[in-house]
Structure formats: C-alpha cells, structure tokens
Design a protein around this motif. Structure first.
Motif, PDB file in Angstrom:
ATOM      1  N   PHE A  45       0.832  -1.198   0.000  1.00 15.52           N
ATOM      2  CA  PHE A  45       0.000   0.000   0.000  1.00 15.52           C
ATOM      3  C   PHE A  45       0.871   1.255   0.000  1.00 15.52           C
ATOM      4  N   CYS A  46       1.678   1.432   1.064  1.00 13.44           N
ATOM      5  CA  CYS A  46       2.422   2.697   1.180  1.00 13.44           C
ATOM      6  C   CYS A  46       3.769   2.663   0.458  1.00 13.44           C
ATOM      7  N   GLY A  47       4.362   1.490   0.372  1.00  7.78           N
ATOM      8  CA  GLY A  47       5.645   1.360  -0.312  1.00  7.78           C
ATOM      9  C   GLY A  47       6.827   2.002   0.392  1.00  7.78           C
ATOM     10  N   ILE A  48       6.605   2.604   1.546  1.00 13.68           N
ATOM     11  CA  ILE A  48       7.729   3.254   2.229  1.00 13.68           C
ATOM     12  C   ILE A  48       7.895   2.776   3.671  1.00 13.68           C
ATOM     13  N   GLY A  49       7.276   1.640   3.983  1.00 14.29           N
ATOM     14  CA  GLY A  49       7.551   1.050   5.293  1.00 14.29           C
ATOM     15  C   GLY A  49       6.684   1.528   6.437  1.00 14.29           C
ATOM     16  N   THR A  50       5.601   2.240   6.154  1.00 15.00           N
ATOM     17  CA  THR A  50       4.804   2.722   7.284  1.00 15.00           C
ATOM     18  C   THR A  50       3.525   1.923   7.526  1.00 15.00           C
ATOM     19  N   CYS A  51       2.950   1.284   6.495  1.00 16.63           N
ATOM     20  CA  CYS A  51       1.626   0.668   6.680  1.00 16.63           C
ATOM     21  C   CYS A  51       1.679  -0.782   7.140  1.00 16.63           C
ATOM     22  N   PHE A  52       2.772  -1.471   6.909  1.00 14.91           N
ATOM     23  CA  PHE A  52       2.935  -2.877   7.311  1.00 14.91           C
ATOM     24  C   PHE A  52       1.941  -3.816   6.632  1.00 14.91           C
ATOM     25  N   ASP A  53       1.313  -3.377   5.564  1.00  9.65           N
ATOM     26  CA  ASP A  53       0.424  -4.258   4.813  1.00  9.65           C
ATOM     27  C   ASP A  53       1.203  -5.391   4.144  1.00  9.65           C
TER      28      ASP A  53
END
Ligand code: FES
Lengths: 85, 468
Positions: A45-53
């Motif tokens: 989802f976020c691609g930058i390591g914040t959502c943990f999806d």
C-alpha cells in the motif's frame, strides 16, 4: 543487470538485483500476499515502510516489510497470515 | 560522542549534516534507515545497479550526487545506513539519548547503538496521507508514493491501466515515473477545484519566478501529460474502488469546493491500479518522544533557527510542514548551522523564506476539504490492520462518550495492529473531528519495530558505546 532468484512458498521467482521483495512479488503478477484477521487481502500500500500491509516471513523470520527489504539471492519467502479473529 | 546527530538521510538531513560540519561541528553522525542516503525524493536502486541514465529519473540528481560525495569525502562525518532509530530518552538540560539498531530492515541480531549528541537534528520527513473511501483497502490501490517508490527504486509499474488521484503537485512526478516504467496512465484526477488552484498557483505569479526551477519542472510534467494524452481533471476524486480480491474499477465523482461528491456525477473507470495521495503528514514520532511542541497541523514548531521547543533539538524538512525538496534543503542548511552553534548563511535564510511562501500557497490550494470525511461510509475500513470500520469508530465514540484516543483504541482496536496507527491515525483524528479531544495518534514511544531479542539485548548490555 544481475538477477536474483528467491523462493516464494516453494516456487522460484526471479528479479533484478537490488529490487525489494515486494517488487519481485508484484512483478510476478501478485497484488496481494497476506490476509488480515478478518480475511481481507493485503499487498503493497504505502511502499515506504509505514503501513505494514506487505509483511512476509523471510528465512523463517516473521513480519519483515517486503517493500523495505531488498531481495537477496536464495531468500526463502513465505506468505504469512494474521491470527484470525 | 557526536557533536551533532542527524536522523534522516533525505535532502534535509544531508544538507544539515554538511552545514553542521561547515559551521564548526567536529564530528557529525547521520543516521539513515535505508541502505543509501537520498530519502524518498532521491530514491534510487542500490549503487551497483544504478543505470547510467539514473539522472533522467530524478530532479536535481547532480545536486544529490554532489551532496552525497561531500558527505563521503568528509572523514568527520559518519553516515550510518540501515540505522533504525527506535526510541529517544528525554533528559533535563541536554538533547535526548538516541537509540538505534543497525542492520537489515526488520532483521534480527541487529547491532544496538546509542548516541549522546550535543545537538540533535530530526529530519524524518513525511508520509503520504490517504483519505479512506469504500474499497481503498483493496489490493491494487496504492499510495502515490508507493507507485513512485516502486518505479524509482525498483523499476516496477504498479499496474497496466492506472489512474492517479488525490491532491497536490506530487501527483505529477508520479505520473512521469509511471509512464517511464511502462504503465498506461488513464487519467489524473485532482480534488482541488479550478478556482482554488488558480488562486494558489496563480496568486503573485512573480513569486513563482523566484523559485526558479519550479516553473520549469511543472512545464516538464505538463509535457508528459500532453505527450501521452493523459487527461487531467480538477475538482473531482476517486470516491470508491471496486473489485473482489483486487481493484478492477473505480468511481470518479465531481466535487464541490469543500470536496463533497456531487450527486449524479459518478462515473466508473476500469483500471487495474489506482494511486492515491491527499497530501502528506509529518513523521513526527521521534519529535513527539523527544518532547517537541507540535502545531495544529501536526508539524513540529520551530523558530527562525529551526530550533524546536526542546533545547538542543532542531528539525528540518517535511517534519516542520510540507514544503518540498527546496525548502527541505534550505531548512537543513539553517538547522545544521544552528545545531553546530554557527550563524546560518543569509542565502539559506532567504531561500527558506521564498520556498516557505511557495509551500503555503500550495498547501492552501490543495488542503483537504471537510467534505472528504463523507467519502467513508459506515462500512468502510479505516484501520487497515485490524479491519475497523468508520461506523464502528463513530459508534464507539458516541456510545462511550469517549473523548480520548486511548479508550477509543481499546474499544475498537483501531491503531493497535501491526502499523500502530501510522496509516489510520490521521484518518481517525479527522473522521472524529469535534468528537475527539485533539490527540496525537502519532504518539508512539517505540518508533520502529524492534524484536524482543534485540530489546533484551539492549537492556542487558546497556550499550552506550558513544558515551565517553
Ligand atoms: S507497503 Fe507499507 S510497509 Fe510495505
């Protein structure tokens, strides 16, 4: 460009060296590889390591963010599920 | 002991580290979570794999190369990559101790390091904000930043038929990158209306000239849109995504100036990916843990020397408010100089003023409208980790009469999942505006996940290698 080869749930997947595990999974046409507690599918989802999806198990270690971890030759990636509610 | 410790290796952090050295810091340490500096802005494949034309993927690539080589050349500037700062310990009369683990992302057996800096510069950047709408948790819905990261860092397209939607100038570079990795962009849908855009972008246009490259950059993006016949629509938004296990189509609706969907204007568009970005929120967890005061908008408050409310703690870049790369670089120069006890260069102060003004105008033009809250219906998942719906949140807030975040989290489990509210936090705060006491979902004492073994190790050794 050099290629890397990893194993995803037992099947070989190839990609360019330096790519993230998420990129390798996406490039094989997968958009999701995890389910939440109530069974909803999740991928990047976020691609930058914040959502943990995007978390996967890498070489036996759970909860590794696939979008942040670069694929290394021979990595064993397993898709993981959240504990169901 | 580093004189100046900088957390974050994006444009602001790089500029701050170099400025600190130039202004007399004897020793500077720059901590970066990725395996190279550059941040999200100059995100690129690892050095060995960079293609010879890497510059075509970035704006200001030469500037990045110059900054990075200056950092590398300086023996008194230590750049620590793969450094994950997980907590800071407040102290009286001194900047906080900074605890990091060094090693592979989410790995185990990373090496703990604790820093005891004379001055601390936080440059942790921002993350994208996405307003929840029905179907936004379907795979195939990405943040615009994810599409950008996958294109720039991995050379992968998130889909074949892609719609880009949201608000703000950031959508345009995302379109360029998508096109470059071979995606077909079927349209760009910007929520801000024409009148607002004209006011924001057009007011005092001579000021835009002072921002130099900005106008040229914008023209470049517009050329990409034209060359690929990509329609650009304003005053509209994707308000629903459809599909079973992945997105197959989206609904686009026209918006009123306050971002409420206009009934009867819905139109379905077939896509296999949609990229969404409604602006950015500062990644403030370390600043909050350090005790820095935040403004209304969640940005860290700073004075004219980039000093926060905590003595010895400075900040630069998106953490002080969303402003883009040029503002980040200027703020980094000021913060680094001040952190080293020096006087910032007048040119840096001037550039900061110019780009701040530019940022304020953009922020006004693209500010999220209150009508955006109505996109999530009661069945819309807000907390993606724990599958908590907007309805559940609204009901819990009503039933319990709870005005605090903590009870709300405990009743609904929103924010208690893997991401610890990083993604849903701003949405929860926003959806419950007026119900909830203003609270900070970004209040998170452990800033990045650490494995229990690492924690035990940290406590056992009480590792303080950087304390004399
Ligand atoms: S996609 Fe959000 S953490 Fe990986």
């Amino acid at each position: 460009m050099t290629r890397v080869r990893i194993e995803v749930d037992g099947s070989p997947v190839e990609g360019l060296a330096g790519q993230s595990i998420a990129a390798l999974l996406l490039a094989t046409g997968r958009t999701s590889w995890r389910r939440t507690r109530t069974g909803r599918p999740r991928g990047v989802f976020c691609g930058i390591g914040t959502c943990f999806d995007c978390v996967v198990t890498v070489n036996g270690l759970r909860d590794v963010r696939a979008c942040q971890r670069r694929a290394a030759d021979g990595d064993l990636v397993e898709l993981q599920e959240d504990d169901r509610a | 002991m580093p004189d100046v410790l900088v957390v974050g290796g994006g444009p602001a952090g790089m500029a701050a580290a170099l400025a600190a050295r130039r202004h007399g810091a004897e020793h500077v340490v720059l901590l970066e979570a990725g395996d190279d500096v550059g941040g999200q802005y100059w995100r690129h494949p690892p050095a060995r794999h960079v293609d010879p034309d890497e510059g075509r993927w970035h704006h200001g690539w030469q500037r990045f190369l110059d900054l990075r080589s200056a950092l590398r050349r300086d023996p008194r500037c230590e750049v620590v990559t793969n450094a994950h700062v997980w907590s800071v310990d407040r102290r009286d009369g001194a900047p906080p101790l900074v605890h990091a683990v060094i090693g592979e992302v989410d790995g185990q057996a990373r090496v703990p390091r604790t820093f005891d800096p004379a001055a601390l510069v936080l440059a942790t950047g921002a993350q994208e904000r996405t307003l929840p709408f029905p179907g936004w948790d379907l795979p195939g819905v990405f943040t615009a930043g994810a599409a950008q990261a996958l294109a720039k860092g991995d050379r992968v397209a998130v889909g074949r038929r892609v719609l880009v939607t949201g608000s703000g100038p950031f959508l345009l570079p995302v379109v360029s990158s998508l096109v470059r990795v071979g995606a077909r962009v079927v349209g760009v849908v910007e929520a801000a209306g024409a009148a607002r855009l004209a006011r924001g972008w057009g007011a005092k246009p001579w000021r835009l000239a002072a921002t130099g490259g900005k106008a040229a950059e914008l023209a470049g993006y517009l050329r990409v849109l034209a060359a690929h016949r990509i329609p650009y629509r304003v005053g509209a938004a994707v308000v629903a995504a459809h599909g079973d296990d992945r997105v197959e189509a989206v609904t686009v609706a026209r918006l009123t100036p306050d971002w409420s969907p206009v009934p009867g204007t819905q139109r379905r568009v077939e896509v296999d990916a949609v990229c969404v970005g409604h602006g950015f929120v500062p990644r403030a967890e370390l600043a909050i843990s350090a005790g820095c005061a935040l403004g209304e908008d969640g940005a860290v408050e700073v004075d004219d020397r980039q000093r926060t409310s905590v003595p010895g703690v400075f900040t630069a870049g998106e953490l002080t408010g969303i402003g883009g790369v040029d503002l980040a670089l200027a703020e980094g120069l000021v913060a680094g100089a001040a952190a080293a006890g020096g006087e910032p260069a007048p040119a840096a102060l001037r550039r900061r003023a110019v780009f701040r003004e530019f940022a304020t105008r953009l922020a006004a033009a693209h500010a999220v409208g209150p009508g955006g809250r109505s996109w999530a219906d009661d069945t819309t998942v807000v907390c993606r980790c724990e599958d908590v719906t907007a309805g559940a949140l609204r009901r819990a807030a009503e039933l319990t009469g709870s005005k605090g975040l903590r009870p709300l989290k405990l009743t609904t489990r929103a924010g208690l999942g893997l991401c610890q509210g990083r993604t849903c936090g701003p949405a929860v705060e926003d959806l419950l505006t007026g119900v909830l006491d203003p609270g900070r979902t970004a209040h998170r004492p452990i800033a990045v996940p650490v494995r229990l073994g690492e924690l035990a190790d940290h406590n056992r050794t009480g590792n303080r290698e950087d304390v004399p």
